[in-house]
Design an enzyme around this catalytic site. Sequence first.
Site, PDB file in Angstrom:
ATOM      1  N   GLU A  13      39.703  11.304  11.557  1.00 24.01           N
ATOM      2  CA  GLU A  13      40.235   9.985  11.891  1.00 24.01           C
ATOM      3  C   GLU A  13      39.305   9.327  12.911  1.00 24.01           C
ATOM      4  O   GLU A  13      38.750   9.990  13.783  1.00 24.01           O
ATOM      5  CB  GLU A  13      41.641  10.145  12.478  1.00 24.01           C
ATOM      6  CG  GLU A  13      42.326   8.823  12.795  1.00 24.01           C
ATOM      7  CD  GLU A  13      43.670   9.007  13.470  1.00 24.01           C
ATOM      8  OE1 GLU A  13      44.536   8.148  13.284  1.00 24.01           O
ATOM      9  OE2 GLU A  13      43.848  10.023  14.187  1.00 24.01           O
ATOM     10  N   LYS A  33      47.796   4.863   6.753  1.00 18.98           N
ATOM     11  CA  LYS A  33      48.642   5.681   7.625  1.00 18.98           C
ATOM     12  C   LYS A  33      49.998   5.028   7.863  1.00 18.98           C
ATOM     13  O   LYS A  33      50.082   3.869   8.265  1.00 18.98           O
ATOM     14  CB  LYS A  33      47.909   5.891   8.956  1.00 18.98           C
ATOM     15  CG  LYS A  33      48.595   6.836   9.929  1.00 18.98           C
ATOM     16  CD  LYS A  33      47.757   6.947  11.205  1.00 18.98           C
ATOM     17  CE  LYS A  33      48.356   7.890  12.219  1.00 18.98           C
ATOM     18  NZ  LYS A  33      47.560   7.924  13.470  1.00 18.98           N
ATOM     19  N   CYS A  53      46.481  12.370  10.816  1.00 16.15           N
ATOM     20  CA  CYS A  53      46.828  12.729  12.192  1.00 16.15           C
ATOM     21  C   CYS A  53      48.329  12.855  12.472  1.00 16.15           C
ATOM     22  O   CYS A  53      48.942  13.863  12.169  1.00 16.15           O
ATOM     23  CB  CYS A  53      46.166  11.742  13.148  1.00 16.15           C
ATOM     24  SG  CYS A  53      46.080  12.345  14.865  1.00 16.15           S
TER      25      CYS A  53
END
Length: 270
Positions: free
Chosen positions: A43, A114, A157
């Site tokens: 990321e 995300k 993440c």
Amino acid sequence: MSSYLAAAIQMTSVPDLHKNLAQAEELIDVAVHKGAKLVGLPENFSFMGEEKDKLAQAGVIAKETQVFLKTMAQRYQVNLIGGGFPVPSDENDKVYNTASLIDSNGEELLCYRKIHLFDVNVPDGNTYRESSTVMAGKELPSVYFSKTLGHIGLSVCYDVRFPEVYRHLSKKGADVMFVPAAFTAFTGKDHWQILLQARAIENTCYIIAPAQTGIHYDRRQTHGHAMIIDPWGMILADAGEQPGVAIAEINPARIEQVRRQMPSLQHRVF
């Protein structure tokens, strides 16, 4: 699907797009020369700096990052995961944190925005408000079905704290799941490895977790320890705390073996 080597790259990205892309290219080169056929970048690999600077440069970062991923994939004849980079949204003051799977022809196979944003007051005194500049994705991640690499699912993440994301990918057929991250140093020391192992064990799948490490700007420090974990939860490779590459074999026979020994996916009620 045959056995192959996969790589999880570990970087210390900074607020300089071109320095980051140069570092990423060096590590892709290392991974490919060690035999990797599937390579994941962490990321924020192409830019890690102040939110206002990210927004100001988002259009350039997105364009150059997308060109970079396609160029690297073609040059090295490798499949690449761009683990998270800003792509402008319809709202001028926000971007999508976007992960992308690119094949060796430079074609995008999979794209994921995300969905879980990191809005947390970390006990070390740092405060993160990802939602201040990032628009949450509206769709759960998809799975790309590859005859040579297995069934690949993407996440980013903070998603790793939400097991329903990985159960969704599992139900879609994923057996190789990516968790590219920029995990904070404070939370990473206690939670990173455990969460990754849990997601692998729960879904009897490989977890490939590229990572950021070290100090990036001001007080922003990340945990490192890019990892590859097998379906039994065993750590196959750990990049430690310095920039580098974690490489391990992805073996379909291992997936089949673990799923025979522990057929939990067949016993799901929900």
